[in-house]
Design a protein around this motif. Sequence first.
Motif, short mmCIF file in Angstrom:
data_model
loop_
_atom_site.label_atom_id
_atom_site.label_comp_id
_atom_site.label_asym_id
_atom_site.label_seq_id
_atom_site.Cartn_x
_atom_site.Cartn_y
_atom_site.Cartn_z
N HIS A 190 0.79 -1.23 0.00
CA HIS A 190 0.00 0.00 0.00
C HIS A 190 0.82 1.28 0.00
CE1 HIS A 190 -3.49 -2.50 0.67
NE2 HIS A 190 -2.82 -3.11 1.62
N PHE A 191 2.15 1.16 -0.08
CA PHE A 191 2.96 2.38 -0.06
C PHE A 191 4.09 2.34 -1.08
CE2 PHE A 191 6.49 4.88 2.01
CZ PHE A 191 5.98 6.12 1.68
N LEU A 192 5.11 1.54 -0.84
CA LEU A 192 6.30 1.57 -1.70
C LEU A 192 6.01 1.16 -3.14
CD1 LEU A 192 8.94 0.19 0.81
CD2 LEU A 192 8.36 2.56 0.29
N ASN A 193 5.04 0.29 -3.35
CA ASN A 193 4.67 -0.12 -4.71
C ASN A 193 3.68 0.87 -5.34
OD1 ASN A 193 2.47 -0.81 -3.06
ND2 ASN A 193 1.87 -2.48 -4.40
N GLN A 194 3.33 1.92 -4.61
CA GLN A 194 2.36 2.90 -5.11
C GLN A 194 2.95 4.31 -5.15
OE1 GLN A 194 -1.17 2.46 -2.69
NE2 GLN A 194 -1.71 0.53 -3.67
N LEU A 195 4.24 4.39 -5.34
CA LEU A 195 4.88 5.70 -5.49
C LEU A 195 4.91 6.06 -6.97
CD1 LEU A 195 7.87 5.24 -3.01
CD2 LEU A 195 5.72 6.46 -2.61
N PRO A 196 4.30 7.17 -7.36
CA PRO A 196 4.30 7.55 -8.77
C PRO A 196 5.72 7.80 -9.28
CG PRO A 196 2.81 8.94 -7.50
CD PRO A 196 3.58 8.13 -6.53
N PRO A 197 5.97 7.52 -10.56
CA PRO A 197 7.33 7.69 -11.09
C PRO A 197 7.84 9.13 -11.04
CG PRO A 197 5.79 7.04 -12.84
CD PRO A 197 5.04 6.99 -11.55
N ASP A 198 6.95 10.11 -11.03
CA ASP A 198 7.41 11.51 -11.00
C ASP A 198 7.32 12.14 -9.61
OD1 ASP A 198 4.63 11.74 -10.82
OD2 ASP A 198 4.50 13.40 -12.24
N LEU A 199 7.23 11.30 -8.56
CA LEU A 199 7.15 11.80 -7.20
C LEU A 199 8.35 12.68 -6.86
CD1 LEU A 199 5.62 11.47 -4.39
CD2 LEU A 199 7.43 9.85 -3.86
N GLU A 200 8.07 13.87 -6.34
CA GLU A 200 9.12 14.78 -5.88
C GLU A 200 8.86 15.11 -4.41
OE1 GLU A 200 9.46 18.40 -8.26
OE2 GLU A 200 8.32 17.37 -9.81
N VAL A 201 9.90 15.07 -3.61
CA VAL A 201 9.82 15.45 -2.21
C VAL A 201 10.81 16.58 -1.99
CG1 VAL A 201 10.08 14.68 0.18
CG2 VAL A 201 9.26 13.06 -1.57
N THR A 202 10.30 17.73 -1.57
CA THR A 202 11.13 18.90 -1.33
C THR A 202 11.09 19.24 0.16
OG1 THR A 202 10.60 19.76 -3.53
CG2 THR A 202 11.51 21.32 -1.94
N SER A 203 12.26 19.33 0.75
CA SER A 203 12.36 19.67 2.17
C SER A 203 12.16 21.17 2.37
CB SER A 203 13.73 19.25 2.71
OG SER A 203 13.84 19.63 4.07
N VAL A 204 11.32 21.51 3.33
CA VAL A 204 11.11 22.91 3.71
C VAL A 204 11.90 23.21 4.97
CG1 VAL A 204 9.39 24.63 4.42
CG2 VAL A 204 8.81 22.94 2.65
N SER A 205 11.79 22.31 5.96
CA SER A 205 12.54 22.50 7.20
C SER A 205 12.67 21.16 7.91
CB SER A 205 11.87 23.53 8.11
OG SER A 205 10.68 23.00 8.66
N ARG A 206 13.65 21.10 8.80
CA ARG A 206 13.85 19.92 9.64
C ARG A 206 14.21 20.41 11.04
NH1 ARG A 206 17.47 14.92 7.73
NH2 ARG A 206 15.47 14.39 6.77
N THR A 244 -0.93 9.01 -11.28
CA THR A 244 -0.99 8.02 -12.37
C THR A 244 -1.09 6.59 -11.88
OG1 THR A 244 1.43 7.99 -12.44
CG2 THR A 244 0.29 9.49 -13.98
N VAL A 245 -0.99 6.38 -10.58
CA VAL A 245 -1.09 5.05 -9.99
C VAL A 245 -2.04 5.11 -8.80
CG1 VAL A 245 1.24 4.35 -10.72
CG2 VAL A 245 0.90 5.36 -8.46
N GLN A 246 -2.63 3.96 -8.47
CA GLN A 246 -3.43 3.86 -7.25
C GLN A 246 -2.53 4.20 -6.07
OE1 GLN A 246 -6.74 2.48 -6.99
NE2 GLN A 246 -6.84 2.44 -4.77
N MET A 247 -3.00 5.04 -5.16
CA MET A 247 -2.20 5.46 -4.01
C MET A 247 -3.05 5.33 -2.74
SD MET A 247 -0.29 8.78 -5.65
CE MET A 247 0.84 9.02 -4.29
#
Length: 181
Positions: free
Chosen positions: A64-80, A98-101
């Motif tokens: 339900h997660f790792l196999n459902q990551l879209p190919p164009d997924l972008e993660v941008t950090s704002v703060s940590r 583009t994929v079931q998520m």
Amino acid sequence: MSESLASAEKAITSLWDKHLESEFAHKSPEEALATMTNNPRVTIVPTMIGGKGTEDLRNFYAKHFLNQLPPDLEVTSVSRTIGATRIVDELVIRFTHTVQMDWVLPGVPPTGKRIEFAMVVVVYTEGDRISAENLYWDSATIMHQAGLLTDPKLPVLGAESARNMLSHTAPLNELLHRTQR
């Protein structure tokens, strides 16, 4: 900052970065679980999807997660923000649906829509392992962008709220102005 605190912060950051690499670069449930305690928990708060315990979490990661990551997924950090036993990451997530998520829009087939949203992840550690993750975001923003919430009277925004996290240039109070028209 004391040397021991700096060392602890470096260790927790390294652990979290290794966990993220196992998820997003390698898409490996086993690698992700190897960074976690024997009784880990992941809760995606808006959808109440995730897992408790190793087997439940392995199933969540694999089906339900790792196999459902879209190919164009972008993660941008704002703060940590880093504490002795906790990390809080503020992120902007972008993808084309583009994929079931199941983890974002459970039961919703791919819409082909571009989605952008702000996310906060709170990571808890015990010793040298991750014990829990809580992920938060505004589901209405996602559903609006996916075309599932179309009533213009609803107090819901789209991608502009996530974009503002990166630039802080979007006008504020648009929903208030909308109600005063």
